[in-house]
Design a protein around this motif. Sequence first.
Motif, short mmCIF file in Angstrom:
data_model
loop_
_atom_site.label_atom_id
_atom_site.label_comp_id
_atom_site.label_asym_id
_atom_site.label_seq_id
_atom_site.Cartn_x
_atom_site.Cartn_y
_atom_site.Cartn_z
N PHE A 51 42.68 35.87 37.84
CA PHE A 51 43.73 36.68 37.21
C PHE A 51 45.05 36.54 37.95
O PHE A 51 46.11 36.32 37.35
N LEU A 52 45.00 36.63 39.28
CA LEU A 52 46.21 36.52 40.08
C LEU A 52 46.86 35.15 39.94
O LEU A 52 48.08 35.03 39.81
N SER A 53 46.03 34.12 39.96
CA SER A 53 46.53 32.76 39.84
C SER A 53 47.28 32.56 38.52
O SER A 53 48.39 32.03 38.49
N THR A 54 46.67 33.02 37.43
CA THR A 54 47.28 32.87 36.11
C THR A 54 48.54 33.73 35.97
O THR A 54 49.57 33.27 35.47
N ALA A 55 48.43 34.98 36.41
CA ALA A 55 49.57 35.89 36.27
C ALA A 55 50.78 35.39 37.05
O ALA A 55 51.92 35.49 36.58
N GLU A 57 39.28 34.61 28.48
CA GLU A 57 38.53 35.86 28.37
C GLU A 57 38.44 36.56 29.72
O GLU A 57 38.52 37.78 29.82
N CYS A 58 38.26 35.74 30.76
CA CYS A 58 38.12 36.28 32.11
C CYS A 58 39.38 37.01 32.55
O CYS A 58 39.32 38.08 33.16
N PHE A 59 40.52 36.41 32.21
CA PHE A 59 41.81 37.03 32.52
C PHE A 59 41.92 38.38 31.82
O PHE A 59 42.28 39.39 32.44
N LEU A 77 41.97 38.22 48.96
CA LEU A 77 41.35 39.43 48.40
C LEU A 77 40.15 39.88 49.22
O LEU A 77 39.90 41.08 49.38
N LYS A 78 39.42 38.92 49.73
CA LYS A 78 38.24 39.23 50.54
C LYS A 78 38.67 39.98 51.81
O LYS A 78 38.07 40.98 52.18
N ARG A 79 39.73 39.48 52.42
CA ARG A 79 40.25 40.16 53.62
C ARG A 79 40.78 41.54 53.27
O ARG A 79 40.65 42.50 54.03
N ALA A 80 41.41 41.61 52.09
CA ALA A 80 41.96 42.91 51.66
C ALA A 80 40.83 43.92 51.47
O ALA A 80 40.96 45.09 51.87
N ALA A 81 39.73 43.47 50.87
CA ALA A 81 38.60 44.38 50.64
C ALA A 81 38.06 44.90 51.96
O ALA A 81 37.74 46.10 52.11
N ALA A 108 30.98 39.21 44.48
CA ALA A 108 31.53 37.85 44.43
C ALA A 108 32.13 37.56 43.06
O ALA A 108 33.19 36.93 42.94
N ALA A 109 31.47 38.05 42.02
CA ALA A 109 31.96 37.81 40.66
C ALA A 109 33.29 38.51 40.42
O ALA A 109 34.22 37.93 39.84
N GLU A 110 33.38 39.75 40.91
CA GLU A 110 34.62 40.50 40.74
C GLU A 110 35.76 39.84 41.51
O GLU A 110 36.91 39.81 41.05
N LEU A 111 35.42 39.33 42.70
CA LEU A 111 36.41 38.65 43.53
C LEU A 111 36.97 37.43 42.80
O LEU A 111 38.19 37.22 42.74
N GLU A 112 36.07 36.64 42.24
CA GLU A 112 36.47 35.42 41.53
C GLU A 112 37.32 35.76 40.31
O GLU A 112 38.33 35.11 40.02
N GLU A 113 36.90 36.78 39.60
CA GLU A 113 37.61 37.22 38.40
C GLU A 113 39.04 37.64 38.73
O GLU A 113 40.00 37.23 38.08
N LEU A 114 39.16 38.41 39.79
CA LEU A 114 40.47 38.91 40.20
C LEU A 114 41.35 37.78 40.72
O LEU A 114 42.57 37.75 40.46
#
Lengths: 200, 200
Positions: A162-166, B184-186, A140-144, A153-159
């Motif tokens: 999300f990707l890992s779980t999804a 929650e984060c997801f 995601l960092k490279r994509a940005a 950094a927080a948004e990156l971690e959150e996303l």
Amino acid sequence: MARPRSKSRGELIGGAMRVFWKNGFASTSIEDLVSATGVGRGAIYTDFGGKEDLYRHSLAAYRAKFVDPALALLNDGEDGLDAIRAYFDYFIALHKRHGMPGPGCFFANAMTELAPHDASVKDLVNQHAQDLRVGFRIALKRAAKAHSAILSAAELEELAGFLSTASQGLWSYGRSIDDIAQLECFKKALLKLLHLRMQS
Amino acid sequence: MARPRSKSRGELIGGAMRVFWKNGFASTSIEDLVSATGVGRGAIYTDFGGKEDLYRHSLAAYRAKFVDPALALLNDGEDGLDAIRAYFDYFIALHKRHGMPGPGCFFANAMTELAPHDASVKDLVNQHAQDLRVGFRIALKRAAKAHSAILSAAELEELAGFLSTASQGLWSYGRSIDDIAQLECFKKALLKLLHLRMQS
DNA sequence: CCAGTTATGGAACAAGCATTCCAAAAAGCA
DNA sequence: TGCTTTTTGGAATGCTTGTTCCATAACTGG
């Protein structure tokens, strides 16, 4: 020294991995393992601590053989979105080779079946989830960067979480459907959303 | 007429549902069911066709007791995004009440454990996935209207399938983690992406 | 070619499993 | 109260499980 193994330790783990991956832990009997690997009943207890121990080794073998190459894809290339697409293509191709319904992801299967009741399996599963999260974060960092998007950094971690779980949901889903097109559809929808995020 | 049941048929299914949901099919013995429900061993075979049949009835009971209220949330309110948020809040609250690691979603568990080997369970699981997809599609349609976004029927369907699959991943994940904050984060990440889509 | 060593895999074992069966208990009805 | 009906839960059954054991087989070093 005498009587070398007819099947190597690696062959035993590899064969066991395939059976555990497909059928789960409880539904796999020692007899299934013996007939699937061609190894002697005794070897499971002389080379390993038993069924549970062999299962843990199978998880590790799965990571080395299937997950690590996929994580390497996440680190490759200039545009992280292409890397993420390649990650999904890798596992979708795996399911295409296997035939549907597919085997899913061994870690996702372990997550639902054993992690709640076995602490050491839970640790292995959570370690995998973290590896995946890290891989997605880097991509995601490279994509940005490639799309000139601003992500904290927080948004990156959150996303990344999300990707890992999804993606775990996708592989679970692959175990019950006949049509591989639904996997492709998921990938398409996800990448559209990510593309949008990179353009905002 | 004589000797009414000490436990009703519904109580039997309800108790069995909780055990199957938490431990899965193969790891649940008849003895577990007997001690969990307080019902006699015989009743499982006089009232049902056996363990497998009771499992299928448990899935149906789970849908009626937990899934239907959640689907109703998806149909409620003006802004579909709020409805989607309510859906996730509902299941996160369920996990909060239960304590982590949580029980996940019974259907998601069945998807990984039994669907590949039992055709009738596969049908139940796929029916659930479709119900979820329909629910999300309706909510997304309302969301598009509320945010004046343009979504074609194909895009709507694609996004609904994505949400259905991704949410299954979330509940699987809930079975192996200790920290409810990750759920929650997801939810937060997903809703941000959907909001972005509605604004484009 | 023999002695030493080690894997082998079938037999054996105890425990656990799903399922069946039935004598006894409990409730309704007369 | 007695007779009938239906549930009950422990005993019994036959099968499968994970694990252990050991006589045999197979290979190596001398």
